[in-house]
Design a protein around this motif. Structure first.
Motif, PDB file in Angstrom:
ATOM      1  N   GLY A   4      -6.574 -36.689   5.266  1.00 33.31           N
ATOM      2  CA  GLY A   4      -5.760 -36.251   6.396  1.00 33.31           C
ATOM      3  C   GLY A   4      -6.126 -36.944   7.695  1.00 33.31           C
ATOM      4  N   MET A   5      -7.413 -37.130   7.943  1.00 31.10           N
ATOM      5  CA  MET A   5      -7.853 -37.716   9.206  1.00 31.10           C
ATOM      6  C   MET A   5      -8.014 -39.222   9.131  1.00 31.10           C
ATOM      7  N   GLY A   6      -7.766 -39.803   7.954  1.00 31.53           N
ATOM      8  CA  GLY A   6      -7.832 -41.253   7.830  1.00 31.53           C
ATOM      9  C   GLY A   6      -9.231 -41.817   7.956  1.00 31.53           C
ATOM     10  N   HIS A   7     -10.242 -41.057   7.540  1.00 36.76           N
ATOM     11  CA  HIS A   7     -11.614 -41.522   7.651  1.00 36.76           C
ATOM     12  C   HIS A   7     -11.886 -42.665   6.678  1.00 36.76           C
ATOM     13  N   GLY A   8     -12.790 -43.542   7.058  1.00 31.33           N
ATOM     14  CA  GLY A   8     -13.120 -44.683   6.229  1.00 31.33           C
ATOM     15  C   GLY A   8     -14.555 -45.110   6.393  1.00 31.33           C
ATOM     16  N   ALA A   9     -14.806 -46.352   6.020  1.00 31.45           N
ATOM     17  CA  ALA A   9     -16.174 -46.865   5.981  1.00 31.45           C
ATOM     18  C   ALA A   9     -16.813 -46.947   7.358  1.00 31.45           C
ATOM     19  N   ASN A  10     -16.022 -47.087   8.397  1.00 36.27           N
ATOM     20  CA  ASN A  10     -16.573 -47.283   9.738  1.00 36.27           C
ATOM     21  C   ASN A  10     -16.463 -46.035  10.624  1.00 36.27           C
ATOM     22  N   THR A  11     -16.174 -44.901  10.014  1.00 35.55           N
ATOM     23  CA  THR A  11     -16.123 -43.654  10.760  1.00 35.55           C
ATOM     24  C   THR A  11     -17.516 -43.273  11.248  1.00 35.55           C
ATOM     25  N   VAL A  12     -17.598 -42.754  12.465  1.00 34.15           N
ATOM     26  CA  VAL A  12     -18.842 -42.202  13.016  1.00 34.15           C
ATOM     27  C   VAL A  12     -18.493 -40.871  13.686  1.00 34.15           C
ATOM     28  N   PHE A  13     -19.271 -39.830  13.390  1.00 39.80           N
ATOM     29  CA  PHE A  13     -19.047 -38.502  13.966  1.00 39.80           C
ATOM     30  C   PHE A  13     -19.958 -38.272  15.165  1.00 39.80           C
ATOM     31  N   ALA A  14     -19.486 -37.448  16.104  1.00 38.52           N
ATOM     32  CA  ALA A  14     -20.331 -36.926  17.180  1.00 38.52           C
ATOM     33  C   ALA A  14     -19.913 -35.481  17.419  1.00 38.52           C
ATOM     34  N   GLY A  15     -20.845 -34.547  17.285  1.00 34.73           N
ATOM     35  CA  GLY A  15     -20.441 -33.146  17.364  1.00 34.73           C
ATOM     36  C   GLY A  15     -21.499 -32.240  17.939  1.00 34.73           C
ATOM     37  N   TRP A  16     -21.026 -31.101  18.457  1.00 29.66           N
ATOM     38  CA  TRP A  16     -21.895 -30.075  19.021  1.00 29.66           C
ATOM     39  C   TRP A  16     -21.682 -28.713  18.371  1.00 29.66           C
ATOM     40  N   LEU A  17     -20.726 -28.603  17.477  1.00 29.52           N
ATOM     41  CA  LEU A  17     -20.373 -27.315  16.895  1.00 29.52           C
ATOM     42  C   LEU A  17     -21.528 -26.747  16.082  1.00 29.52           C
ATOM     43  N   PRO A  18     -21.693 -25.426  16.063  1.00 26.99           N
ATOM     44  CA  PRO A  18     -22.815 -24.822  15.320  1.00 26.99           C
ATOM     45  C   PRO A  18     -22.714 -25.098  13.828  1.00 26.99           C
ATOM     46  N   LEU A  19     -23.839 -25.470  13.223  1.00 31.39           N
ATOM     47  CA  LEU A  19     -23.853 -25.835  11.811  1.00 31.39           C
ATOM     48  C   LEU A  19     -23.843 -24.621  10.896  1.00 31.39           C
ATOM     49  N   TYR A  20     -24.053 -23.428  11.420  1.00 30.64           N
ATOM     50  CA  TYR A  20     -23.997 -22.242  10.570  1.00 30.64           C
ATOM     51  C   TYR A  20     -22.567 -21.739  10.411  1.00 30.64           C
ATOM     52  N   HIS A  21     -21.608 -22.394  11.067  1.00 25.87           N
ATOM     53  CA  HIS A  21     -20.205 -21.987  10.978  1.00 25.87           C
ATOM     54  C   HIS A  21     -19.409 -23.083  10.277  1.00 25.87           C
ATOM     55  N   ASP A  22     -18.292 -22.704   9.623  1.00 29.44           N
ATOM     56  CA  ASP A  22     -17.578 -23.639   8.753  1.00 29.44           C
ATOM     57  C   ASP A  22     -17.120 -24.917   9.451  1.00 29.44           C
ATOM     58  N   MET A  23     -16.671 -24.818  10.685  1.00 31.34           N
ATOM     59  CA  MET A  23     -16.129 -26.000  11.358  1.00 31.34           C
ATOM     60  C   MET A  23     -17.215 -27.057  11.609  1.00 31.34           C
ATOM     61  N   GLY A  24     -18.406 -26.609  12.007  1.00 31.11           N
ATOM     62  CA  GLY A  24     -19.501 -27.551  12.199  1.00 31.11           C
ATOM     63  C   GLY A  24     -20.146 -27.960  10.891  1.00 31.11           C
ATOM     64  N   LEU A  25     -20.269 -27.009   9.973  1.00 30.48           N
ATOM     65  CA  LEU A  25     -20.950 -27.277   8.712  1.00 30.48           C
ATOM     66  C   LEU A  25     -20.132 -28.177   7.796  1.00 30.48           C
ATOM     67  N   VAL A  26     -18.918 -27.753   7.466  1.00 32.06           N
ATOM     68  CA  VAL A  26     -18.092 -28.516   6.528  1.00 32.06           C
ATOM     69  C   VAL A  26     -17.552 -29.783   7.186  1.00 32.06           C
ATOM     70  N   GLY A  27     -17.282 -29.713   8.505  1.00 37.77           N
ATOM     71  CA  GLY A  27     -16.743 -30.867   9.199  1.00 37.77           C
ATOM     72  C   GLY A  27     -17.802 -31.862   9.627  1.00 37.77           C
ATOM     73  N   ASN A  28     -18.683 -31.470  10.544  1.00 37.46           N
ATOM     74  CA  ASN A  28     -19.615 -32.427  11.146  1.00 37.46           C
ATOM     75  C   ASN A  28     -20.825 -32.746  10.286  1.00 37.46           C
ATOM     76  N   LEU A  29     -21.143 -31.886   9.299  1.00 42.73           N
ATOM     77  CA  LEU A  29     -22.309 -32.132   8.453  1.00 42.73           C
ATOM     78  C   LEU A  29     -21.922 -32.690   7.085  1.00 42.73           C
ATOM     79  N   LEU A  30     -20.984 -32.037   6.400  1.00 44.41           N
ATOM     80  CA  LEU A  30     -20.690 -32.411   5.023  1.00 44.41           C
ATOM     81  C   LEU A  30     -19.697 -33.562   4.909  1.00 44.41           C
ATOM     82  N   GLN A  31     -18.711 -33.654   5.796  1.00 46.09           N
ATOM     83  CA  GLN A  31     -17.773 -34.770   5.716  1.00 46.09           C
ATOM     84  C   GLN A  31     -18.475 -36.115   5.910  1.00 46.09           C
ATOM     85  N   PRO A  32     -19.384 -36.275   6.871  1.00 43.37           N
ATOM     86  CA  PRO A  32     -20.114 -37.549   6.962  1.00 43.37           C
ATOM     87  C   PRO A  32     -20.881 -37.886   5.684  1.00 43.37           C
ATOM     88  N   LEU A  33     -21.491 -36.881   5.060  1.00 45.41           N
ATOM     89  CA  LEU A  33     -22.203 -37.163   3.814  1.00 45.41           C
ATOM     90  C   LEU A  33     -21.225 -37.581   2.718  1.00 45.41           C
TER      91      LEU A  33
END
Length: 640
Positions: free
Chosen positions: A232-261
């Protein structure tokens, strides 16, 4: 494992779980874009690098933690993660994923904070382990040992373990004798034993409409939603994330932590408090690290604009930012316009905005737009919207145009890969056509298994059919959110349980809140709660608002109330019956930024708010021996 290449340079993993994906990345396969295996960078103060991890380092530390946890618990047992923002949480979370221990992310309580919410989570999942950082033990262990005094004795039954100590010993080869070996080479290390159908973690809902419930997310749903987000977001090999959202909540956890992995690319993280103190830190991180994906609930973008200072933006370059996702609370057209206008001189493009819609019950993302295309903004007739229809406003030169000003709704895209959405009548389940407002319902591959040990609620929310022959036999998730589809685009309009119904018309509380805060600069942005209460046998509208800290001693209450009444009447043709002005940081919100209106209403009625000014006359102090005589009157007023 076989891989599938894409034109954007991303090599799609065929790893069955994220634990296998980490193992794959640690072995050097699937790392993209010349990042040398860099996984996470943490900016300790929001500005300077405090620590970093490669995927190989993370796998080593996570394996050691996982092996240690299996000395104390079995796969399927729950572990409560209570680390402060930083690498220790990340290592512990992946230690759980790789060992089959079910992670339960939770934010550590502040020193003087009640353990009630934490107790509700602990009571709900009965964790065998509580995982913390070593620096927390001295403060948390005494509180947990005496937790029975606060009515949450289940906390005292769990074993507290400092996972960063284990990880550090594994990294230096100093694990004590008797623990599982960690020095074997990657070639000799077996892959993780977890399977797609295994439970990965419990995401406790943030309690905006009730007690927190543990959403059961299995490894297969995690992988399905990661594919959905990438596509959906068109992520690829050169994507880089920058985030401040709390990692104990789904938006920070699934988005900023797990999607990069999932992608095998870096993510630059900071603590939520660092952003809230200085929002420019987030934008500066995007600029410095050339981040391409970064997002926030709507209030975060608004906060950046309100705290904008040209002298703090020297050298700021936001031209790398191609996906500015906006979710978790209503997306406001005026917020997008003001942010784009403010930061266009620094390279930000309005086409980067990516409104999307999701929730923990679907792992995270449900709908999103097209990357690189500005989101649609639909102007609709306010009267028709209150009656459940999306219709164009009447011509400006007709009398009908003066009834209720038009509303602007921002599109949140279409259903993502593997999901379907429908709009249904909340009562009958009948599928509604385009332009009709109803409950948003979801079916597909990213759905959670239900709520942990809540069979009745799981059946009520996750297993509902739609009325109609074409939908027979298919179970749909009831989101509890209101929305409509127009030309294939989803427009989210509010929550069913938060509706304010006055004289037979439905009003969305977020519309009331926005009208007030936009018209009153003395009030904090995004810090308002509009509710209805029964007064004298009729429903009345009450707004609770926070005053800006620098205006706390200088605001004019009656003038604020007059401005707020005028704004609500003009925007919504609705009477604001009462305005309650509160101290800063008193409007309760969930971890994702949603206003906890039901809890605010309860505190309003209980008289437990920290009030600076109230448009309602104060209630007289009633002597104890006379209280029974006036109790009926207090209840009738809706204030008891």
């Amino acid at each position: 494992m076989n891989a599938r290449s894409h034109a954007d340079g991303f090599v799609e993993t065929q790893a069955p779980t994220l634990a296998h994906r980490l193992d794959e990345l640690a072995r050097g396969r699937g790392v993209h874009g010349g990042h040398d295996g860099l996984a996470y960078v943490f900016l300790g103060d929001g500005e300077h690098e405090d620590s970093r991890l490669t995927y190989a380092q993370l796998a080593t530390r996570a394996r050691a933690i996982g092996r240690h946890l299996l000395d104390m618990a079995r796969p399927g047992d729950r572990a409560l993660l209570m680390h402060p923002p930083g690498m220790s949480f990340i290592e512990a979370f992946f230690g759980c994923l790789m060992s089959g221990i079910v992670a339960v992310p939770a934010y550590p309580p502040r020193r003087n904070q009640s353990l009630d919410r934490l107790g509700a989570i602990v009571g709900g999942c009965a964790p065998r382990l509580i995982l913390v950082a070593e620096e927390q033990r001295g403060q948390l262990e005494p509180r947990f040992a005496n937790a029975g005094d606060e009515g949450v004795a289940a906390i005292a039954c769990a074993q507290v373990t400092a996972t960063d100590t284990i990880a550090n010993m594994a990294a230096t080869g100093t694990l004590p004798t008797g623990t599982h070996p960690t020095g074997t080479s990657l070639a000799d290390t077996p892959p993780p034993a977890v399977r797609p159908n295994d439970l990965a973690f419990l995401q406790f809902t943030s309690g905006s409409t009730g007690d927190p419930k543990g959403v059961m997310l299995h490894h297969g749903a995690l992988m399905a939603n990661q594919r959905l987000i990438r596509h959906g977001m068109g992520h690829g090999a050169n994507t880089v994330f920058a985030g401040w959202l709390p990692l104990y909540h789904d938006m920070g956890l699934v988005g900023n932590l797990l999607q990069p992995l999932y992608l095998g690319i870096p993510s630059v993280l900071m603590a939520p408090a660092a952003f809230l103190q200085k929002p420019m830190r987030w934008l500066r991180a995007i600029s410095d690290w050339r981040a391409t994906t970064a997002g926030s609930p709507d209030f975060g973008y608004d906060l950046c604009v309100r705290r904008f200072r040209a002298d703090a933006c020297a050298g700021l370059d936001l031209s790398s930012w191609t996906v500015a996702y906006n979710s978790a609370e209503p997306v406001r057209a005026d917020t997008l316009a003001r942010f784009a206008r403010t930061f266009a001189p620094y390279g930000f493009r309005a086409e980067a905005f990516y409104p999307c819609y999701g929730m923990a019950e679907t792992t995270l993302m449900i709908t999103g737009g097209r990357q690189g295309v500005a989101p649609p903004v639909l102007t609709v007739d306010g009267v028709a919207l209150d009656r459940g229809l999306l219709m164009p406003p009447p011509p400006a030169d007709t009398p009908a145009a003066t009834l209720t000003p038009p509303r602007r709704l921002v599109g949140c895209g279409q259903a993502g890969l593997g999901l379907d959405i429908a709009i249904a009548d909340p009562e009958t389940g009948q599928r509604l056509g385009d332009g009709r407002v109803g409950e948003i319902r979801v079916a597909g591959s990213s759905l959670a298994r239900g709520y942990w040990q809540r069979l009745d609620q799981t059946a009520q929310v996750f297993g509902q059919p739609l009325t109609g022959a074409s939908d027979t036999g298919r179970a749909w998730l009831k989101t509890g959110d209101l929305g409509a589809i127009m030309d294939g685009e989803l427009y989210v309009t509010g929550r069913i349980k938060d509706l304010i119904i006055i004289r037979g018309r439905n009003h969305y509380p977020q519309d009331v809140e926005a009208a007030i805060t936009n018209a009153c600069p003395d009030l904090a942005a995004g810090a308002a709660a509009a509710v209805s209460v029964e007064t004298g046998g009729a429903e009345s509208v009450v707004a609770m608002v926070e005053v800006e800290r620098e205006r706390m001693r200088r605001f004019d209450g009656p003038m604020l109330y007059g401005d707020a009444m005028e704004a609500v009447a003009t925007a919504l043709e609705l009477r604001l019956d009462r305005l309650v002005v509160l101290r800063p940081n008193t409007i309760l919100k969930t971890s994702s930024g949603r206003v906890r209106r039901r809890e605010m209403r309860r505190r309003l009625l209980d008289g437990t708010l920290d009030v600076l000014w109230d448009s309602a006359p104060p209630r007289p102090v009633v002597p104890a021996d006379a209280r029974t005589e006036v109790m009926a009157d207090i209840i009738a007023e809706g204030l008891g």
